[in-house]
Design a protein around this motif. Structure first.
Motif, short mmCIF file in Angstrom:
data_model
loop_
_atom_site.label_atom_id
_atom_site.label_comp_id
_atom_site.label_asym_id
_atom_site.label_seq_id
_atom_site.Cartn_x
_atom_site.Cartn_y
_atom_site.Cartn_z
N LYS A 259 -62.97 34.71 101.86
CA LYS A 259 -62.19 33.79 101.03
C LYS A 259 -62.06 32.44 101.74
CE LYS A 259 -58.97 36.96 101.06
NZ LYS A 259 -57.75 37.71 100.91
N PRO A 260 -62.00 31.35 100.97
CA PRO A 260 -61.82 30.03 101.61
C PRO A 260 -60.38 29.81 102.04
CG PRO A 260 -61.97 29.78 99.24
CD PRO A 260 -62.20 31.23 99.53
N PHE A 261 -60.19 29.15 103.18
CA PHE A 261 -58.87 28.68 103.58
C PHE A 261 -58.53 27.49 102.69
CE2 PHE A 261 -59.24 30.81 107.75
CZ PHE A 261 -57.92 31.21 107.92
N ASP A 262 -57.39 27.51 102.08
CA ASP A 262 -57.01 26.43 101.15
C ASP A 262 -56.86 25.09 101.84
OD1 ASP A 262 -57.02 28.19 99.06
OD2 ASP A 262 -54.88 28.62 99.19
N TRP A 263 -56.36 25.07 103.06
CA TRP A 263 -56.04 23.80 103.70
C TRP A 263 -57.21 23.17 104.44
CZ3 TRP A 263 -53.76 28.45 105.18
CH2 TRP A 263 -54.14 28.94 106.41
N TYR A 264 -58.42 23.71 104.31
CA TYR A 264 -59.57 23.09 104.97
C TYR A 264 -60.51 22.41 103.99
CZ TYR A 264 -58.62 24.19 109.71
OH TYR A 264 -58.06 24.21 110.96
N GLY A 265 -60.08 22.23 102.77
CA GLY A 265 -60.86 21.45 101.81
C GLY A 265 -62.21 22.01 101.48
N ASN A 266 -62.32 23.34 101.43
CA ASN A 266 -63.60 23.93 101.04
C ASN A 266 -63.94 23.49 99.62
OD1 ASN A 266 -62.99 25.23 103.40
ND2 ASN A 266 -63.53 27.26 102.69
N GLY B 171 -70.88 17.51 107.52
CA GLY B 171 -70.12 16.89 108.59
C GLY B 171 -68.67 17.33 108.68
N HIS B 172 -68.24 18.26 107.84
CA HIS B 172 -66.86 18.74 107.84
C HIS B 172 -66.84 20.23 108.18
CE1 HIS B 172 -65.42 15.01 106.08
NE2 HIS B 172 -66.42 15.09 105.21
#
Length: 167
Positions: free
Chosen positions: A144-151, A116-117
C-alpha cells in the motif's frame, strides 16, 4: 510477464507458421538481496530518538535487538541497494522471521525513486508473537502507498527500489 517458451515455426509455400507457449504463471527466480554468511553485509540500522537497535548475525540470520521507548518512534533494519533496483521480473520477497513473543507488529517498507522523488510502500502483516521461524513471502506489487509521501500511483511497479526495511 515472462517471455513465451517453446517457440517454433516453419515456412510452407511462402507463409510463415509460428507458434509458442505463453506461460500461465510467473517463473520463480532467486535474487538474493542479502547474505549473512560474512556479517550483516549491506544491512543498516535507522533509528529515531527514543529508540535503540543493534543488528548482528546469529545462526546465519540477521538478528535485530531493539527497544522502543517513545510513542510512535521507529527503528528499522534496512537493506540498502548500491543502485536503484528493478524488481519487476522478481517482485516476490521471501524472508524468514522469528518473533520474540511480544504482540508487536513489524512493518515492511519498500522505498523507490520515481521521477527524482522518494515514494514509500508498506504492509504491516507480520506479528512477533510466535517464537518459531516463519517463512514469509510478500508480493511487492501489493504493498500500500504511504499517504504522506505523495505517491502518484496506487500500485508499486517495483522499479527504482533503493531500500527495503523492516521496522
Amino acid at each position: 510477464p515472462p517471455a513465451p517458451t517453446n517457440r517454433r515455426g516453419y515456412i510452407n509455400q511462402g507463409q510463415y507458421h509460428l507458434w509458442w507457449q505463453n506461460p500461465t504463471h510467473l517463473l520463480h527466480i532467486d535474487t538474493p538481496l542479502a547474505d549473512f554468511s560474512n556479517g550483516t553485509g549491506k544491512m543498516q540500522v535507522d533509528q529515531e530518538e527514543g529508540t535503540s537497535m543493534a543488528i548482528s548475525v546469529a545462526d546465519g540470520a540477521l538478528k535485530c535487538d531493539y527497544a522502543i521507548n517513545t510513542a510512535w518512534a521507529t527503528a528499522s533494519a534496512d537493506c540498502v541497494f548500491d543502485a536503484p533496483a528493478d524488481m519487476r521480473q522478481t517482485p516476490f520477497l521471501t524472508f524468514r522471521l522469528k518473533g520474540n513473543g511480544t504482540s508487536t507488529d513489524v512493518r515492511l517498507v519498500c522505498k523507490n525513486m520515481s521521477n527524482g522523488h522518494e515514494v514509500w510502500w508498506y504492509t504491516e502483516n507480520f506479528n512477533l508473537s510466535k517464537n518459531t521461524w516463519q517463512t514469509i513471502t510478500v508480493d511487492l506489487r501489493t504493498l500500500k502507498p504511504f499517504d504522506w509521501y505523495g505517491n502518484t500511483d496506487d500500485k508499486n511497479h517495483c522499479e527504482g527500489i533503493v531500500r527495503i526495511s523492516l521496522s
